[in-house]
Design a protein around this motif. Structure first.
Motif, PDB file in Angstrom:
ATOM      1  N   THR A  59       0.884  -1.532   0.158  1.00 50.05           N
ATOM      2  CA  THR A  59       0.025   0.480   0.251  1.00 50.05           C
ATOM      3  C   THR A  59       0.993   1.042  -0.264  1.00 50.05           C
ATOM      4  N   SER A  60       2.502   1.371  -0.088  1.00 51.10           N
ATOM      5  CA  SER A  60       2.359   1.535   0.037  1.00 51.10           C
ATOM      6  C   SER A  60       3.822   2.813  -1.357  1.00 51.10           C
ATOM      7  N   VAL A  61       4.025   3.935  -1.058  1.00 47.74           N
ATOM      8  CA  VAL A  61       4.388   4.256  -2.397  1.00 47.74           C
ATOM      9  C   VAL A  61       6.191   4.795  -2.274  1.00 47.74           C
ATOM     10  N   GLY A  62       7.344   5.012  -2.865  1.00 51.68           N
ATOM     11  CA  GLY A  62       7.988   6.098  -2.842  1.00 51.68           C
ATOM     12  C   GLY A  62       9.416   5.319  -1.811  1.00 51.68           C
ATOM     13  N   VAL A  63       9.998   6.184  -0.459  1.00 52.71           N
ATOM     14  CA  VAL A  63      10.480   5.647   0.642  1.00 52.71           C
ATOM     15  C   VAL A  63       9.945   4.931   1.462  1.00 52.71           C
ATOM     16  N   GLN A  64       8.394   4.514   1.246  1.00 53.21           N
ATOM     17  CA  GLN A  64       8.078   4.018   3.066  1.00 53.21           C
ATOM     18  C   GLN A  64       8.060   2.161   2.356  1.00 53.21           C
ATOM     19  N   ARG A  65       8.085   2.846   0.554  1.00 52.45           N
ATOM     20  CA  ARG A  65       8.247   1.650   0.102  1.00 52.45           C
ATOM     21  C   ARG A  65       8.756   0.521   0.475  1.00 52.45           C
ATOM     22  N   SER A  66      10.595   0.468  -0.312  1.00 52.10           N
ATOM     23  CA  SER A  66      11.591   0.424   0.444  1.00 52.10           C
ATOM     24  C   SER A  66      11.978   0.369   1.076  1.00 52.10           C
ATOM     25  N   PHE A  67      11.005   1.237   2.682  1.00 55.85           N
ATOM     26  CA  PHE A  67      12.030   0.556   3.479  1.00 55.85           C
ATOM     27  C   PHE A  67      10.466  -0.219   4.182  1.00 55.85           C
ATOM     28  N   ALA A  68       9.521  -0.536   4.265  1.00 57.66           N
ATOM     29  CA  ALA A  68       9.271  -1.932   4.497  1.00 57.66           C
ATOM     30  C   ALA A  68       9.446  -2.803   3.490  1.00 57.66           C
ATOM     31  N   GLU A  69       9.840  -3.073   2.315  1.00 58.47           N
ATOM     32  CA  GLU A  69      10.976  -4.165   1.964  1.00 58.47           C
ATOM     33  C   GLU A  69      11.797  -4.304   2.732  1.00 58.47           C
ATOM     34  N   THR A  70      12.913  -3.529   3.185  1.00 57.59           N
ATOM     35  CA  THR A  70      13.872  -3.678   3.752  1.00 57.59           C
ATOM     36  C   THR A  70      13.665  -4.615   4.825  1.00 57.59           C
ATOM     37  N   VAL A  71      12.592  -3.941   5.545  1.00 62.26           N
ATOM     38  CA  VAL A  71      12.046  -4.110   7.176  1.00 62.26           C
ATOM     39  C   VAL A  71      11.492  -6.227   6.524  1.00 62.26           C
ATOM     40  N   ASP A  72      10.837  -5.920   5.981  1.00 66.48           N
ATOM     41  CA  ASP A  72      10.558  -7.530   5.692  1.00 66.48           C
ATOM     42  C   ASP A  72      11.627  -8.278   4.775  1.00 66.48           C
ATOM     43  N   ALA A  73      12.586  -8.204   4.476  1.00 62.91           N
ATOM     44  CA  ALA A  73      13.824  -9.011   3.879  1.00 62.91           C
ATOM     45  C   ALA A  73      14.146  -9.250   5.229  1.00 62.91           C
ATOM     46  N   TYR A  74      14.621  -8.298   6.632  1.00 64.42           N
ATOM     47  CA  TYR A  74      15.001  -8.898   7.169  1.00 64.42           C
ATOM     48  C   TYR A  74      14.547 -10.308   8.182  1.00 64.42           C
ATOM     49  N   ILE A  75      12.899  -9.505   7.929  1.00 69.15           N
ATOM     50  CA  ILE A  75      12.151 -10.336   8.996  1.00 69.15           C
ATOM     51  C   ILE A  75      13.002 -11.896   8.197  1.00 69.15           C
ATOM     52  N   GLU A  76      12.680 -11.910   6.959  1.00 68.89           N
ATOM     53  CA  GLU A  76      12.759 -12.692   6.159  1.00 68.89           C
ATOM     54  C   GLU A  76      13.896 -13.483   6.590  1.00 68.89           C
ATOM     55  N   ARG A  77      15.343 -12.965   7.217  1.00 70.88           N
ATOM     56  CA  ARG A  77      15.943 -13.472   7.142  1.00 70.88           C
ATOM     57  C   ARG A  77      16.385 -14.182   8.744  1.00 70.88           C
ATOM     58  N   LYS A  78      15.926 -13.259   9.704  1.00 71.37           N
ATOM     59  CA  LYS A  78      15.301 -13.630  11.599  1.00 71.37           C
ATOM     60  C   LYS A  78      14.150 -14.943  10.756  1.00 71.37           C
TER      61      LYS A  78
END
Length: 82
Positions: A59-78
């Motif tokens: 549901t986000s765009v721009g930097v919020q979308r990128s940030f959410a993607e980074t958070v998701d990737a980190y959680i996936e690694r955890k």
């Protein structure tokens, strides 16, 4: 950040801000949650956090979308470590 609700709300705030300087704070919040959560609840809690990050990513765009993607990737690694 021992509680899941606290972690979830903090991550939402950081994602809404979208400031790349907040990424270490997000990772630290996730790490704190993992450290404080009972072993039996960690994976389930991480999945809840991840689902929320995915929903915010969609549901986000721009930097919020990128940030959410980074958070998701980190959680996936955890989750892979669990």
């Amino acid at each position: 950040m021992p509680g899941l609700a606290d972690c979830l709300s903090f991550l939402r705030l950081l994602i809404a801000r979208g400031d790349p300087k907040g990424i270490p704070l997000a990772m630290s919040a996730i790490d704190d949650y993992v450290a404080m959560a009972p072993v039996s609840a960690r994976s389930r809690g991480l999945r809840v956090l991840r689902q929320d990050a995915i929903e915010l990513h969609v549901t986000s765009v721009g930097v919020q979308r990128s940030f959410a993607e980074t958070v998701d990737a980190y959680i996936e690694r955890k989750l892979a470590e669990e």
